[in-house]
Design an enzyme around this catalytic site. Structure first.
Site, PDB file in Angstrom:
ATOM      1  N   GLY A  11       0.827  -1.204   0.000  1.00  0.00           N
ATOM      2  CA  GLY A  11       0.000   0.000   0.000  1.00  0.00           C
ATOM      3  C   GLY A  11       0.862   1.254   0.000  1.00  0.00           C
ATOM      4  N   PHE A  12       0.178   2.364   0.077  1.00  0.00           N
ATOM      5  CA  PHE A  12       0.863   3.656  -0.006  1.00  0.00           C
ATOM      6  C   PHE A  12       1.867   3.828   1.149  1.00  0.00           C
ATOM      7  CE2 PHE A  12      -0.035   8.078   1.735  1.00  0.00           C
ATOM      8  CZ  PHE A  12       1.055   8.666   1.099  1.00  0.00           C
ATOM      9  N   ILE A  13       1.419   3.755   2.387  1.00  0.00           N
ATOM     10  CA  ILE A  13       2.339   3.997   3.513  1.00  0.00           C
ATOM     11  C   ILE A  13       3.298   2.813   3.667  1.00  0.00           C
ATOM     12  CG2 ILE A  13       2.528   4.513   5.995  1.00  0.00           C
ATOM     13  CD1 ILE A  13      -0.298   5.742   5.850  1.00  0.00           C
ATOM     14  N   ASP A  32       0.780  -8.848   1.449  1.00  0.00           N
ATOM     15  CA  ASP A  32      -0.281  -7.965   0.958  1.00  0.00           C
ATOM     16  C   ASP A  32      -1.140  -8.769  -0.019  1.00  0.00           C
ATOM     17  OD1 ASP A  32      -0.288  -4.511   0.681  1.00  0.00           O
ATOM     18  OD2 ASP A  32      -1.683  -5.732  -0.485  1.00  0.00           O
ATOM     19  N   GLY A  37      -3.677  -2.160  -2.323  1.00  0.00           N
ATOM     20  CA  GLY A  37      -2.280  -1.849  -2.650  1.00  0.00           C
ATOM     21  C   GLY A  37      -1.913  -2.516  -3.972  1.00  0.00           C
ATOM     22  N   LEU A  77      -0.075  -2.727   8.994  1.00  0.00           N
ATOM     23  CA  LEU A  77      -0.669  -1.614   8.250  1.00  0.00           C
ATOM     24  C   LEU A  77      -1.821  -2.078   7.360  1.00  0.00           C
ATOM     25  CD1 LEU A  77       1.965  -0.239   9.235  1.00  0.00           C
ATOM     26  CD2 LEU A  77       2.204   0.787   7.012  1.00  0.00           C
ATOM     27  N   ALA A 123      -1.035   0.322  13.186  1.00  0.00           N
ATOM     28  CA  ALA A 123      -1.448   1.562  12.506  1.00  0.00           C
ATOM     29  C   ALA A 123      -2.923   1.785  12.773  1.00  0.00           C
ATOM     30  CB  ALA A 123      -1.187   1.445  11.007  1.00  0.00           C
ATOM     31  N   TYR A 155     -15.621   2.307  10.627  1.00  0.00           N
ATOM     32  CA  TYR A 155     -14.175   2.317  10.452  1.00  0.00           C
ATOM     33  C   TYR A 155     -13.477   2.710  11.759  1.00  0.00           C
ATOM     34  CZ  TYR A 155      -9.555   3.220   8.623  1.00  0.00           C
ATOM     35  OH  TYR A 155      -8.198   3.194   8.418  1.00  0.00           O
ATOM     36  N   LYS A 159     -11.219   0.316  14.281  1.00  0.00           N
ATOM     37  CA  LYS A 159      -9.841   0.642  14.668  1.00  0.00           C
ATOM     38  C   LYS A 159      -9.740   0.790  16.190  1.00  0.00           C
ATOM     39  CE  LYS A 159      -7.252   0.711  11.059  1.00  0.00           C
ATOM     40  NZ  LYS A 159      -6.035  -0.117  11.027  1.00  0.00           N
TER      41      LYS A 159
END
Ligand code: UDP
Length: 333
Positions: A11-13, A32, A37, A77, A123, A155, A159
């Site tokens: 993914g991005f991060i 992943d 991603g 993540l 995360a 969401y 979390k």
């Protein structure tokens, strides 16, 4: 040499984290399922001798057991991301955010019982504050969610369960965990496909289209460069006093969404315009936005040497350049 497992590392991060850890001489394994991603994000590290990629899901118990069996640190993540995805796929959001965290924690406990303590970075997200009306949010503030009939809050609630669970593993079993609540993170390789505002604005601007601003654009966010965010949580993972802590991570420089649109327009083409769209049109009739989201970063500053290197204007210029280059290579969204 330390060996790190990054879930959601395509993914991005996660892909930026993989690059940073490889540069710091770690051995890195990324797992992943490429649902949001893409292995393409790992182009800079994929051929490195210290890097391995596993295409699989962290909901697979035997895979998670095998992956955590020889690592020293886990960066969890993998998650369902993007407000748009959350309103269209709420079952996926809740399941993806809760079960894998449970699985990873229980497998790390198994390793601890075998005598090896693996540190976990979890995360989390500023969404856990929900719509708390305070102007600045600190980590001890209340979580203020809307009703369960509005999927957006699932969401933040999912979390929050992850955080409760990780803290419970610390309390009951002394499993070392660090929790980071990411505020709006931006930078190269972030896609607009899942609703994130900055890449969407930049993609529209580069296509010569008007920028779509939701509501009246007076809602406020703080945007942090992914490199500043990654550096911050890596430093937290190296700090003993951060164990069992919850940390806001991001920028504390607020900007309205309309102002963000104007900055993108100034960076790409001053002739571009803005169109306004209601939340109901953009998401669904039940959608409720968070009007202002600004972190109190005192705890982060007390714990590590937090020195962000990027300002919003520079970030916009960098992402514009990177998106132009990607479009030239023919890679979309
Ligand atoms: N937004 C917008 N236009 C877009 C996408 C998002 O005006 O094309 C707004 C959105 O309604 C929200 C803010 O930008 O108020 C940030 O949205 P994003 O999904 O990036 O992150 P959030 O902070 O909501 O998680």
């Amino acid at each position: 040499m330390k060996h790190a497992l990054i879930t959601g590392g395509a993914g991005f991060i996660g892909s930026h984290l993989a690059e940073t850890l490889i540069a710091r001489d770690y051995r890195v394994t990324v797992v992943d399922d490429e649902s949001t991603g893409s292995a393409e994000n790992l182009a800079a590290v994929r051929d490195h001798f210290n890097f391995s990629f596993v295409n699989g899901t962290v909901a697979d118990k035997s895979l998670v057991r095998r992956l955590v069996s020889d690592v020293d640190e886990v960066y969890h993540l993998a998650a369902a991301v993007g407000v748009q995805l959350i309103s269209t796929a709420p079952i996926h959001t809740i399941e993806t955010n809760i079960y894998p965290t449970e699985l990873i924690l229980s497998e790390l406990l198994r390793r601890k019982r075998d005598g090896y303590s693996v540190k976990l970075f979890l995360a989390s997200s500023s969404e856990v504050y929900g719509k708390n009306p305070k102007p600045l949010w600190n980590e001890d503030d209340d979580l203020v969610f809307g009703p369960t009939t509005r999927p957006r809050w699932s969401y933040g609630a999912s979390k929050a369960i992850d955080e409760f669970l990780a803290l419970a593993y610390w309390r009951q079993h002394r499993l070392p965990i660090v929790i980071g609540r990411f505020f709006n993170v931006v930078g190269p390789r972030q896609t607009g496909r899942y609703g994130m505002v900055l890449p969407r604005f930049i993609e529209a601007a580069l296509a010569g289209r008007p920028l779509t601003v939701h509501d009246d654009g007076s809602q406020v966010r703080c945007f942090a460069h992914v490199n500043d965010v990654v550096r911050s949580f890596l430093e937290l993972m190296d700090t003993d006093s951060a164990v069992a802590g919850v940390f806001n991570i991001g920028s504390d420089q607020p900007v309205s969404i309309l102002q963000l649109a104007k900055q993108v327009i100034a960076a790409v083409d001053p002739r571009l315009t803005v169109v306004f769209q209601s939340y109901a049109e953009a998401y669904d009739a039940d959608f409720e936005d968070v009007r202002s989201r600004i972190p109190d970063l005192s705890r982060l500053r007390r714990t590590i040497k937090y020195r962000p290197e990027y300002q919003l204007d520079g970030i916009i210029r960098e992402v514009v350049e990177q998106t132009r280059a990607r479009l030239r290579r023919g890679i979309s969204g």
